[in-house]
Scaffold this motif. Structure first.
Motif, short mmCIF file in Angstrom:
data_model
loop_
_atom_site.label_atom_id
_atom_site.label_comp_id
_atom_site.label_asym_id
_atom_site.label_seq_id
_atom_site.Cartn_x
_atom_site.Cartn_y
_atom_site.Cartn_z
N LEU A 173 6.04 8.73 -8.49
CA LEU A 173 5.02 7.68 -8.54
C LEU A 173 5.64 6.32 -8.79
N PHE A 174 6.63 6.28 -9.68
CA PHE A 174 7.31 5.02 -9.97
C PHE A 174 7.96 4.46 -8.71
N LEU A 175 8.65 5.31 -7.95
CA LEU A 175 9.32 4.86 -6.73
C LEU A 175 8.32 4.42 -5.67
N ALA A 176 7.20 5.13 -5.58
CA ALA A 176 6.17 4.74 -4.61
C ALA A 176 5.66 3.35 -4.90
N ARG A 177 5.41 3.04 -6.17
CA ARG A 177 4.91 1.71 -6.53
C ARG A 177 5.95 0.63 -6.31
N LYS A 178 7.21 0.98 -6.42
CA LYS A 178 8.25 -0.01 -6.19
C LYS A 178 8.45 -0.30 -4.71
N HIS A 179 8.10 0.64 -3.84
CA HIS A 179 8.32 0.46 -2.41
C HIS A 179 7.07 0.05 -1.64
N MET A 180 5.89 0.14 -2.27
CA MET A 180 4.66 -0.22 -1.57
C MET A 180 3.73 -0.98 -2.50
N ARG A 181 3.12 -2.03 -1.93
CA ARG A 181 2.09 -2.79 -2.63
C ARG A 181 0.81 -2.76 -1.81
N ASN A 182 -0.31 -2.62 -2.49
CA ASN A 182 -1.60 -2.62 -1.82
C ASN A 182 -2.17 -4.03 -1.75
N PHE A 183 -2.85 -4.31 -0.66
CA PHE A 183 -3.54 -5.60 -0.47
C PHE A 183 -4.94 -5.27 0.04
N GLU A 184 -5.94 -5.60 -0.76
CA GLU A 184 -7.32 -5.22 -0.45
C GLU A 184 -7.90 -6.13 0.63
N THR A 185 -7.67 -5.78 1.87
CA THR A 185 -8.21 -6.56 2.98
C THR A 185 -8.06 -5.76 4.27
N THR A 186 -8.47 -6.38 5.37
CA THR A 186 -8.38 -5.75 6.68
C THR A 186 -7.04 -6.05 7.35
N HIS A 187 -6.88 -5.53 8.55
CA HIS A 187 -5.59 -5.59 9.23
C HIS A 187 -5.18 -7.02 9.59
N CYS A 188 -6.12 -7.83 10.06
CA CYS A 188 -5.79 -9.13 10.64
C CYS A 188 -5.90 -10.30 9.68
N THR A 189 -6.20 -10.05 8.41
CA THR A 189 -6.27 -11.14 7.44
C THR A 189 -4.87 -11.67 7.15
N PRO A 190 -4.65 -12.99 7.24
CA PRO A 190 -3.32 -13.54 6.94
C PRO A 190 -2.90 -13.20 5.51
N LEU A 191 -1.64 -12.87 5.35
CA LEU A 191 -1.11 -12.51 4.04
C LEU A 191 -0.85 -13.78 3.23
N PRO A 192 -1.45 -13.92 2.05
CA PRO A 192 -1.17 -15.10 1.21
C PRO A 192 0.27 -15.10 0.71
N ALA A 193 0.78 -16.28 0.45
CA ALA A 193 2.16 -16.38 -0.05
C ALA A 193 2.32 -15.65 -1.38
#
Length: 526
Positions: A497-517
């Motif tokens: 679980l620790f490694l999963a969190r270090k390699h992936m971050r969730n962003f609550e939005t749809t596919h085409c929403t621009p990623l904020p800085a």
């Protein structure tokens, strides 16, 4: 001189904008304001006529099979009727040449166009930095832009006109006779797959390469390019890849600003309908990074078609340009990709493992499951053959060849790279990309218990559910990578679980929403 100028005005490129340029003689650095090029009345109307003629020719070209079939059934394709048609077409061509000459006359009487065409000629004859700086003050047809960098300028024995190497699907072992018979048996499938890919297939996969879409987006693209050039001092360059395709790029240099992130170059790989003018370049720009954006083959000013081989060839020349022309070391480069751009990004880090890190936003592991989702079930064998032979976007296989830091960004309401729908976060193919990466890098941790724990965490669709899956280990437990064989099942579960969190971050939005800085982070390092 007059004859030269006249011919250049007749056959010269379409000028779209004159960018704002600084005036070094003024204390505030302000110079000429940027503005769209204003053609004279004669040039405006004749250019409109030629534009309509070009559009009609494109429509006729793509509809020619149906048109010829209709004319044949009506009996119009015969020698007695072809002669008048050829005479009519000859008259049309002569009229269009006359219209082009009138447009040249309108340009010849416009001092701004005459100044531009003189700078273009001077730059092509003497490709100095001073001339290139003058030429970058203009936005015009990129096909007339002189080349700034070519793959031939780099001595690379592994590189040839045949293109860079790609990972191929593993062939099934067969005898010589079986192999020949299988080739004959599957020949119709090969032909159908080839026709699908080179007709509607690649246009469905890369809609940004469709001319009508680019024409509709042209005002937006011009506005985005003006912003990059005039506000960020962006430098447009033409790169020539080993397959002859010309790649349209934009470079924003922040190194003189001395900010913490300015010495790092972020190379951006756009999505299937993305362009550097309006795409994911803005995210690292807001973070203060130096940024190099480029358009897929067939997108914007880039030539060619967006097939995997051409994508890899383009990515290669972009990296070579960054290191040999812009002066960045490979360990100063971060590759950032959105969606289908993950193929180019993973090929880049696979082929250049010294690259600092890679950030993959809304990226899938393999194209095949997503292709099967949108096609009829009865087409499954054909779809599988077509993807594996011509559109094998095997992102996971390429990423596993890279040993550097990786960050995956998963959109929790992604509607594009899910196989059952945005409401089912477990069908997001980014999950499969993470699991394959962790299983490859940490095989003694990602046992059945570890995989179950990570899947449980991936099933969280919001921060509250995600926080309920707790981890306890510290970063020291993650070194070396072979750790895990002497751990308890609970220890492996917590570390997975620790490694999963270090390699992936969730962003609550749809596919085409621009990623904020604020969501763009450097990947975790051991």
């Amino acid at each position: 001189m007059a004859n030269w100028l006249w011919s250049r005005c007749v056959f010269g490129p379409h000028l779209q904008r004159i960018h704002r340029s600084p005036d070094q003689s003024r204390p505030d650095g302000r110079g000429r304001r940027g503005c769209n090029y204003q053609p004279r009345l004669l040039e405006k109307h004749t250019d409109s006529l030629l534009g309509w003629a070009s559009a009609l020719w494109s429509i006729s070209y793509y509809s020619s099979p149906l048109l010829l079939s209709y004319l044949y059934r009506k009996g119009y394709i015969c020698s007695s009727k072809l002669v008048p048609v050829s005479q009519y077409l000859g008259t049309v061509v002569v009229c269009l040449l006359g219209v082009a000459c009138l447009r040249g006359l309108g340009r010849w009487k416009n001092s701004e166009y005459v100044q531009f065409i003189s700078i273009l000629k001077e730059t092509k004859e003497n490709h100095t930095q001073t001339n290139k700086k003058k030429l970058r003050c203009y936005d015009f047809d990129f096909s007339h832009w002189p080349s700034d960098f070519s793959w031939t300028e780099v001595s690379n024995p592994k590189l040839s006109k045949a293109g860079v190497s790609l990972l191929k699907p593993e062939p099934r072992l067969r005898g010589a006779a079986d192999s020949f018979l299988n080739t004959v048996r599957t020949l119709p499938c090969h032909i159908i797959s080839y026709l699908i890919v080179h007709s509607f297939g690649r246009r469905m996969l890369y809609p940004g390469s469709v001319g009508l879409l680019q024409r509709a987006m042209r005002p937006m693209l011009q506005q985005g390019q003006a912003k990059l050039v005039e506000e960020f001092d962006g430098q447009r360059n033409k790169l020539v890849a080993c397959d002859g395709n010309e790649i349209d790029t934009m470079f924003v240099d922040r190194r003189r600003e001395g900010e913490p992130n300015s010495q790092t170059l972020v190379i951006c790989c756009e999505g299937n309908a993305g362009f550097y003018e309006v795409g994911c370049m803005n995210t690292p720009l807001e973070g203060g990074y130096s940024v190099l954006g480029w358009n897929h083959p067939g997108f914007g000013g880039s030539t060619g078609v967006p097939l995997p081989q051409n994508e890899a060839n383009a990515m290669d020349v972009v990296i070579q340009f960054a290191t040999h022309e812009l002066g960045f070391q490979l360990n100063d480069i971060v590759i950032y990709a959105w969606s289908i751009g993950g193929f180019s990004a993973t090929w880049g880090v696979m082929s250049y493992p010294e690259i600092q890190s890679v950030v993959l936003d809304a990226t899938f592991d393999d194209l095949l499951p997503l292709a099967l989702k949108v096609m009829p079930a009865s087409w499954r064998p054909l779809v599988q053959h077509t993807v594996r032979q011509y559109m094998n976007l095997n992102n996971a296989d390429q990423l596993l060849k890279y040993q550097g830091p990786v960050l995956l960004i998963r959109r929790t309401r992604d509607e594009i790279i899910t196989t059952t729908g945005p409401e089912d976060v477990m069908s997001n193919r980014g999950n499969d990309l993470l699991l394959k990466l962790l299983q490859h890098r940490y095989p003694k941790i990602m046992t059945d218990e570890g995989i179950r724990a990570v899947r449980h965490w991936l099933g969280a669709s919001n921060p509250i559910e995600e926080a309920s899956v707790r981890t306890r280990p510290t970063e020291m437990l993650c070194f070396p990578w072979s750790v895990g064989e002497d751990m308890t099942l609970e220890g492996r579960r917590q570390l997975a679980l620790f490694l999963a969190r270090k390699h992936m971050r969730n962003f609550e939005t749809t596919h085409c929403t621009p990623l904020p800085a604020s969501e763009f982070h450097s990947p975790w390092r051991l």
